[in-house]
Design an enzyme around this catalytic site. Sequence first.
Site, mmCIF file in Angstrom:
data_model
loop_
_atom_site.group_PDB
_atom_site.id
_atom_site.type_symbol
_atom_site.label_atom_id
_atom_site.label_comp_id
_atom_site.label_asym_id
_atom_site.label_seq_id
_atom_site.Cartn_x
_atom_site.Cartn_y
_atom_site.Cartn_z
ATOM 1 C CB ILE A 83 -77.406 -31.168 0.926
ATOM 2 C CG1 ILE A 83 -78.764 -31.676 0.452
ATOM 3 C CG2 ILE A 83 -76.994 -29.906 0.202
ATOM 4 C CD1 ILE A 83 -79.922 -30.743 0.811
ATOM 5 C CB CYS A 84 -75.581 -34.533 -3.214
ATOM 6 S SG CYS A 84 -76.286 -36.159 -2.891
ATOM 7 C CD GLN A 85 -81.106 -32.940 -7.378
ATOM 8 O OE1 GLN A 85 -80.376 -31.965 -7.475
ATOM 9 N NE2 GLN A 85 -82.409 -32.827 -7.216
ATOM 10 C CG MET A 112 -80.674 -30.306 -3.489
ATOM 11 S SD MET A 112 -81.043 -28.939 -2.372
ATOM 12 C CE MET A 112 -81.701 -27.750 -3.517
#
Length: 118
Positions: A83-85, A112
């Site tokens: 996951i990242c932003q 996110m």
Amino acid sequence: MEQWITWIALVLMAIMIFRFMPKKGVKYISTKELQPLLERGDVVFVDVRSASEYKEAHIPNFINRPVGSYLGDLPKDKPIVVICQSGVRSNKACKELVKLGYTDVTNVRRGMNGLKAA
């Protein structure tokens, strides 16, 4: 001259499309589909945002490995969820994991940001 501009525009569009296309060998899930995976103990969760982004807010199950960090020491016998932003950096990390020989790699679409919207 117009012909050159057209060709350059086409090449740039092709590069952008290729760069953001799903990578063969990478699965994609929504943040909603992530929820049940968080309960499993056999999954490695990796957050590839910067250390400061991770410190500001993160999901407890995720370890922080910012983009550009070495990922080859993660276990190859477990599924890996990244996951990242927004999903862009995690997609890049997933592509790198596939190049390193990982076979069970999943990217969380919208990252996110998707969790905040849900």
